[in-house]
Design a protein around this motif. Sequence first.
Motif, PDB file in Angstrom:
ATOM      1  N   ILE A 142      37.553   4.636 -76.582  1.00  0.00           N
ATOM      2  CA  ILE A 142      36.460   4.196 -77.455  1.00  0.00           C
ATOM      3  C   ILE A 142      36.865   2.870 -78.094  1.00  0.00           C
ATOM      4  O   ILE A 142      37.778   2.814 -78.913  1.00  0.00           O
ATOM      5  CB  ILE A 142      36.156   5.250 -78.550  1.00  0.00           C
ATOM      6  N   ALA A 143      36.188   1.797 -77.714  1.00  0.00           N
ATOM      7  CA  ALA A 143      36.527   0.474 -78.241  1.00  0.00           C
ATOM      8  C   ALA A 143      35.695   0.115 -79.459  1.00  0.00           C
ATOM      9  O   ALA A 143      36.123  -0.664 -80.318  1.00  0.00           O
ATOM     10  CB  ALA A 143      36.339  -0.588 -77.152  1.00  0.00           C
ATOM     11  N   ASP A 144      34.491   0.654 -79.542  1.00  0.00           N
ATOM     12  CA  ASP A 144      33.549   0.336 -80.623  1.00  0.00           C
ATOM     13  C   ASP A 144      33.283   1.607 -81.417  1.00  0.00           C
ATOM     14  O   ASP A 144      32.901   2.637 -80.842  1.00  0.00           O
ATOM     15  CB  ASP A 144      32.246  -0.197 -80.019  1.00  0.00           C
ATOM     16  N   PRO A 145      33.494   1.597 -82.731  1.00  0.00           N
ATOM     17  CA  PRO A 145      33.263   2.824 -83.509  1.00  0.00           C
ATOM     18  C   PRO A 145      31.838   3.352 -83.415  1.00  0.00           C
ATOM     19  O   PRO A 145      31.599   4.544 -83.641  1.00  0.00           O
ATOM     20  CB  PRO A 145      33.613   2.409 -84.944  1.00  0.00           C
ATOM     21  N   HIS A 146      30.874   2.481 -83.052  1.00  0.00           N
ATOM     22  CA  HIS A 146      29.509   2.967 -82.894  1.00  0.00           C
ATOM     23  C   HIS A 146      29.323   3.782 -81.614  1.00  0.00           C
ATOM     24  O   HIS A 146      28.255   4.338 -81.373  1.00  0.00           O
ATOM     25  CB  HIS A 146      28.530   1.794 -82.931  1.00  0.00           C
ATOM     26  N   GLU A 147      30.384   3.875 -80.811  1.00  0.00           N
ATOM     27  CA  GLU A 147      30.369   4.736 -79.631  1.00  0.00           C
ATOM     28  C   GLU A 147      31.095   6.058 -79.886  1.00  0.00           C
ATOM     29  O   GLU A 147      31.390   6.816 -78.946  1.00  0.00           O
ATOM     30  CB  GLU A 147      31.019   4.006 -78.459  1.00  0.00           C
ATOM     31  N   THR A 176      37.446  10.714 -90.009  1.00  0.00           N
ATOM     32  CA  THR A 176      37.985   9.535 -90.684  1.00  0.00           C
ATOM     33  C   THR A 176      37.404   8.259 -90.088  1.00  0.00           C
ATOM     34  O   THR A 176      36.994   7.337 -90.812  1.00  0.00           O
ATOM     35  CB  THR A 176      39.514   9.514 -90.589  1.00  0.00           C
ATOM     36  N   ALA A 177      37.363   8.175 -88.765  1.00  0.00           N
ATOM     37  CA  ALA A 177      36.833   6.984 -88.098  1.00  0.00           C
ATOM     38  C   ALA A 177      35.372   6.757 -88.452  1.00  0.00           C
ATOM     39  O   ALA A 177      34.948   5.621 -88.713  1.00  0.00           O
ATOM     40  CB  ALA A 177      37.000   7.123 -86.589  1.00  0.00           C
ATOM     41  N   ARG A 178      34.591   7.811 -88.474  1.00  0.00           N
ATOM     42  CA  ARG A 178      33.161   7.652 -88.790  1.00  0.00           C
ATOM     43  C   ARG A 178      32.979   7.177 -90.228  1.00  0.00           C
ATOM     44  O   ARG A 178      32.159   6.299 -90.500  1.00  0.00           O
ATOM     45  CB  ARG A 178      32.416   8.962 -88.542  1.00  0.00           C
ATOM     46  N   GLU A 179      33.712   7.759 -91.150  1.00  0.00           N
ATOM     47  CA  GLU A 179      33.579   7.357 -92.550  1.00  0.00           C
ATOM     48  C   GLU A 179      34.009   5.900 -92.750  1.00  0.00           C
ATOM     49  O   GLU A 179      33.319   5.121 -93.397  1.00  0.00           O
ATOM     50  CB  GLU A 179      34.418   8.279 -93.439  1.00  0.00           C
ATOM     51  N   HIS A 180      35.138   5.532 -92.185  1.00  0.00           N
ATOM     52  CA  HIS A 180      35.691   4.193 -92.420  1.00  0.00           C
ATOM     53  C   HIS A 180      34.942   3.107 -91.670  1.00  0.00           C
ATOM     54  O   HIS A 180      34.624   2.053 -92.243  1.00  0.00           O
ATOM     55  CB  HIS A 180      37.165   4.163 -91.996  1.00  0.00           C
TER      56      HIS A 180
END
Length: 307
Positions: A237-242, A186-190
């Motif tokens: 994880i603060a940044d979704p790119h991490e 979900t986090a990756r998609e959003h």
Amino acid sequence: MGAGWVAGVIRARALVSLCAGAYAGREPAACATLGEALRSLATTPYGRRLHAESELADVQRAVSATLLWQLRVLAGWLPRSGADLLRPLAAGFEIANVEARLRSFSGAPEPAPYRLGTLGTAWRRLQHAGTPAELRSALASSPWGDPGADTPRAVLTTLRMAAADQVCRTVGPARRWAVGRAALLTAREHYVCGRPLPGPARTHAVRLLGSRAVDATDFGDFRRRLPATARWAVDGIADPHELWQAEARWWQVLADDGAGLLRIPRHGPAPVVGAVAVLSADAWRVRAGLELAARGGGSLEVLDAIV
């Protein structure tokens, strides 16, 4: 538990004892070439399926095929209820077959499908689909359900979320992993891809994570709204790119939890599920190590996260 479970647990522990091991991925990762990495795996269970002249994608697929063979062997030693338990855990192989079929509709070469045997959900029906519309129709009339559209994204995202939902509902010892996986997807998609979940995938996600988390407006809000059963997957994880770090950690949790389940002295589902987790994490490590070797060796940061 009956004799089938006793035999299955004994076989599960035997398969795990033959694993390449927690540090297996590190040895090929440190190699300067893919061929050298393959030679380092010659005496492991993966060795007989690996060929020095193969491309990276082929050898990684061979590693996955070895894992599938291990799961099919294990299923053969279990009573029917045990084989039914393994089917949701092996759903990724059927999803991979579907992904390859979707790519073939656009002209990409289609590898030989994974041979699922009793671990298949609907592949015997899906494999005959000749168009995206036919594939969607076949899915809709199968236990997978209608993905809502026939685009690759709609189909694959929905299948992955449906698999997590099925594991959560039917494989008690694996619920933590399934909910964590749903949170990461979900986090990756959003927040990485910047797109909402397709309708049917959202339905599964809401069942697993709750509507407050699924409808969060930003990644920080998402993390706060996750239920405690899923929040561990994105802790720190603060940044979704991490998120790649969280995904690597998910495999570590899978391996550690699986090893714990294997130590349970009873003969029943828990040690079998633990074996599936340990075997799966082992294969992931090896695939990751081979990819690093194919790039000339280098940073072991991802592997360091899971050993």
